[in-house]
Design an enzyme around this catalytic site. Sequence first.
Site, PDB file in Angstrom:
ATOM      1  N   GLU A 147     -14.295  53.322   9.625  1.00 49.18           N
ATOM      2  CA  GLU A 147     -13.979  53.121   8.199  1.00 49.18           C
ATOM      3  C   GLU A 147     -15.295  53.944   7.650  1.00 49.18           C
ATOM      4  OE1 GLU A 147     -11.252  49.924   7.573  1.00 49.18           O
ATOM      5  OE2 GLU A 147     -13.400  49.699   6.053  1.00 49.18           O
ATOM      6  N   CYS A 167     -15.618  44.772  15.412  1.00 51.28           N
ATOM      7  CA  CYS A 167     -16.783  43.988  15.652  1.00 51.28           C
ATOM      8  C   CYS A 167     -16.544  43.136  17.052  1.00 51.28           C
ATOM      9  CB  CYS A 167     -17.528  43.698  14.852  1.00 51.28           C
ATOM     10  SG  CYS A 167     -18.915  43.117  15.130  1.00 51.28           S
ATOM     11  N   CYS A 213     -17.961  37.230  12.527  1.00 45.72           N
ATOM     12  CA  CYS A 213     -18.216  35.529  10.987  1.00 45.72           C
ATOM     13  C   CYS A 213     -16.741  35.912  10.274  1.00 45.72           C
ATOM     14  CB  CYS A 213     -18.716  37.269  10.357  1.00 45.72           C
ATOM     15  SG  CYS A 213     -20.320  37.449  11.009  1.00 45.72           S
ATOM     16  N   CYS A 233     -15.254  37.812   7.538  1.00 49.27           N
ATOM     17  CA  CYS A 233     -15.536  39.645   7.607  1.00 49.27           C
ATOM     18  C   CYS A 233     -14.010  40.112   7.943  1.00 49.27           C
ATOM     19  CB  CYS A 233     -17.030  39.877   8.713  1.00 49.27           C
ATOM     20  SG  CYS A 233     -16.523  41.673   8.779  1.00 49.27           S
ATOM     21  N   GLU A 286     -21.493  45.697  14.723  1.00 51.76           N
ATOM     22  CA  GLU A 286     -23.018  45.170  14.155  1.00 51.76           C
ATOM     23  C   GLU A 286     -23.607  46.762  15.545  1.00 51.76           C
ATOM     24  OE1 GLU A 286     -24.877  43.074  13.133  1.00 51.76           O
ATOM     25  OE2 GLU A 286     -25.801  43.974  15.066  1.00 51.76           O
ATOM     26  N   SER A 327     -27.921  47.461   8.523  1.00 53.29           N
ATOM     27  CA  SER A 327     -27.831  46.038   8.580  1.00 53.29           C
ATOM     28  C   SER A 327     -27.680  45.054  10.198  1.00 53.29           C
ATOM     29  CB  SER A 327     -26.860  46.153   7.783  1.00 53.29           C
ATOM     30  OG  SER A 327     -26.553  45.044   7.643  1.00 53.29           O
ATOM     31  N   LEU A 341     -27.816  37.512   6.310  1.00 52.01           N
ATOM     32  CA  LEU A 341     -28.694  35.972   6.624  1.00 52.01           C
ATOM     33  C   LEU A 341     -27.349  35.289   6.206  1.00 52.01           C
ATOM     34  CD1 LEU A 341     -31.347  34.649   7.222  1.00 52.01           C
ATOM     35  CD2 LEU A 341     -31.849  34.307   5.083  1.00 52.01           C
ATOM     36  N   HIS A 342     -26.897  34.716   4.644  1.00 51.64           N
ATOM     37  CA  HIS A 342     -25.984  33.946   4.129  1.00 51.64           C
ATOM     38  C   HIS A 342     -25.693  32.727   4.084  1.00 51.64           C
ATOM     39  CE1 HIS A 342     -23.729  38.193   3.909  1.00 51.64           C
ATOM     40  NE2 HIS A 342     -23.619  38.336   5.692  1.00 51.64           N
ATOM     41  N   ASN A 398     -16.397  40.389  -1.214  1.00 54.14           N
ATOM     42  CA  ASN A 398     -14.854  41.061  -1.509  1.00 54.14           C
ATOM     43  C   ASN A 398     -14.537  39.732  -0.365  1.00 54.14           C
ATOM     44  OD1 ASN A 398     -15.311  43.544  -2.357  1.00 54.14           O
ATOM     45  ND2 ASN A 398     -16.599  43.971  -0.773  1.00 54.14           N
ATOM     46  N   CYS A 450     -15.931  45.438   4.088  1.00 50.62           N
ATOM     47  CA  CYS A 450     -16.027  45.635   5.488  1.00 50.62           C
ATOM     48  C   CYS A 450     -14.351  45.838   6.701  1.00 50.62           C
ATOM     49  CB  CYS A 450     -17.255  44.900   6.102  1.00 50.62           C
ATOM     50  SG  CYS A 450     -17.858  44.497   7.320  1.00 50.62           S
TER      51      CYS A 450
HETATM   52  N1  SAH Z   1     -23.105  44.157  11.314  1.00 51.17           N
HETATM   53  C1  SAH Z   1     -23.553  44.458  10.450  1.00 51.17           C
HETATM   54  C2  SAH Z   1     -23.196  45.626   9.676  1.00 51.17           C
HETATM   55  C3  SAH Z   1     -22.213  45.585   8.996  1.00 51.17           C
HETATM   56  S1  SAH Z   1     -21.381  45.005   8.001  1.00 51.17           S
HETATM   57  C4  SAH Z   1     -24.091  43.364   9.460  1.00 51.17           C
HETATM   58  O1  SAH Z   1     -23.657  41.739   9.852  1.00 51.17           O
HETATM   59  O2  SAH Z   1     -25.303  43.114   8.861  1.00 51.17           O
HETATM   60  C5  SAH Z   1     -22.122  44.616   6.179  1.00 51.17           C
HETATM   61  C6  SAH Z   1     -22.704  43.781   5.608  1.00 51.17           C
HETATM   62  O3  SAH Z   1     -20.858  43.433   5.176  1.00 51.17           O
HETATM   63  C7  SAH Z   1     -22.972  42.615   5.940  1.00 51.17           C
HETATM   64  O4  SAH Z   1     -23.760  41.740   5.486  1.00 51.17           O
HETATM   65  C8  SAH Z   1     -21.818  41.698   6.199  1.00 51.17           C
HETATM   66  O5  SAH Z   1     -22.438  39.966   6.329  1.00 51.17           O
HETATM   67  C9  SAH Z   1     -21.276  42.200   4.683  1.00 51.17           C
HETATM   68  N2  SAH Z   1     -19.962  41.288   3.896  1.00 51.17           N
HETATM   69  C10 SAH Z   1     -18.534  41.671   5.320  1.00 51.17           C
HETATM   70  N3  SAH Z   1     -17.712  40.741   5.201  1.00 51.17           N
HETATM   71  C11 SAH Z   1     -18.129  40.812   3.890  1.00 51.17           C
HETATM   72  C12 SAH Z   1     -17.028  39.926   2.422  1.00 51.17           C
HETATM   73  N4  SAH Z   1     -16.037  39.929   2.660  1.00 51.17           N
HETATM   74  N5  SAH Z   1     -18.159  39.777   1.295  1.00 51.17           N
HETATM   75  C13 SAH Z   1     -19.283  40.890   1.342  1.00 51.17           C
HETATM   76  N6  SAH Z   1     -20.102  41.191   2.096  1.00 51.17           N
HETATM   77  C14 SAH Z   1     -19.091  41.187   3.256  1.00 51.17           C
HETATM   78 FE1  SF4 Z   2     -19.490  42.364  12.807  1.00 52.66          FE
HETATM   79 FE2  SF4 Z   2     -21.446  42.434  10.416  1.00 52.66          FE
HETATM   80 FE3  SF4 Z   2     -18.568  41.752   9.967  1.00 52.66          FE
HETATM   81 FE4  SF4 Z   2     -20.538  39.903  11.517  1.00 52.66          FE
HETATM   82  S1  SF4 Z   2     -20.116  40.740   8.990  1.00 52.66           S
HETATM   83  S2  SF4 Z   2     -18.396  40.375  11.895  1.00 52.66           S
HETATM   84  S3  SF4 Z   2     -21.635  41.124  12.469  1.00 52.66           S
HETATM   85  S4  SF4 Z   2     -19.329  43.856  11.303  1.00 52.66           S
END
Ligand code: SAH
Ligand code: SF4
Length: 355
Positions: A104, A124, A128, A131, A172, A203, A227-228, A302, A345
């Site tokens: 995407e 990925c 996480c 995600c 990632e 990122s 960071l989260h 989200n 994402c």
């Molecule tokens: N893998 C990298 C970049 C892609 S994710 C990373 O994790 O930084 C891009 C951003 O979207 C990251 O900050 C990720 O933590 C966030 N993200 C993933 N799932 C999400 C969700 N359900 N709601 C909000 N942000 C989310």
């Molecule tokens: Fe991968 Fe980023 Fe999603 Fe984590 S938040 S699973 S690193 S795309």
Amino acid sequence: MQDAPEKNETADEDRVDLHSLSRGQLLALMEELGQPKFRAKQVEEWVWEKNAQSFDDMTNLPKALRATLAEHCTLGGTTEVARQVSEDGSRKYLLRFPDGVAVECVGMPSGPKLAVCVSSQAGCPMGCAFCATGASGFNRNLTTGEIYEQVMHVRDDFGSRVTSVVLMGQGEPFANYDAALDAMRKLNSPDGAGIGARHITVSTCGIIPMIKKFSREPEQFTLAVSLHSAVQRTRNILMPGVKKYSLIHLYEVMGEYVDKTGRRPTYEYALIKGVNDSDDELGALCDFCRDNLAHVNIIKLNDVKNSPFKPASDARAGEFVRALNQVGVEATIRNSRGADIDAACGQLRQNVLGR
Ligand code: SAH
Ligand code: SF4
């Protein structure tokens, strides 16, 4: 099933994608074809600057050369298989590469500006917990050309200049470091998309050796770190893929990054109800950011299908921003674009492909 290639035709898999050739390799190819050196520059312009979709478009090349190139090379062959258009003007695309892998990307217009969000991997490996991409597993790394082409696809669809790019789609980027960095360089180059380095953001979920490496790159690219949570126990649950890189180590390495580059990193923090939105979590976040250059982006989580995680309230997000500001840390709530088009994402892919 694919049709068998006709006699004298090169099978698709034997053709070389021109995006995969370095300048030196392209020069060597032109020499092999008995062409003057300047042809390499012309071809490069068509491939990178103009994003030509067919060799017939390359009108300043002799017809015979176009035919030879068409026989032995490809232009990537990215096709759009689905799109969603948001009420706010954002467009999200599902693009498929010749091997069937789909990723995407999103275009977000705002007045004269056009921001593009691209994927760096199909799926990925980091897993996480909140995600959609993490939930669907890992397929493969994208090539430089595949990352770059997403930006050009959006540019050509909107018919306007791209003013910023974020590598925040699927995948990632620091687990595919060389291709991601190479694509960023091509996006930055005047011979490519010509986007200012500061307007290109990568990122990462926090892969420490690669953050160190990145801090030694000469360009002024922008770094964002997901960071989260600044509490180790919580972060281990949310981001199991980076468990081995402790928060203390991340803190040190980010300090070194700031010292070395003088640039301010962004920390992304998706606020999840009952998980990372407590006062203790807020205190830890303030401590993590207060004595260093930092910008915190509080993201509204989200909704992901079948996920137990729910977004915290807008009021709580406001409290986080105020508390960070009070200790001298700049913080904003990320304006959620395309909330009506599965903008999280990995969600369009999941909805179209069912995985
Ligand atoms: N893998 C990298 C970049 C892609 S994710 C990373 O994790 O930084 C891009 C951003 O979207 C990251 O900050 C990720 O933590 C966030 N993200 C993933 N799932 C999400 C969700 N359900 N709601 C909000 N942000 C989310
Ligand atoms: Fe991968 Fe980023 Fe999603 Fe984590 S938040 S699973 S690193 S795309």
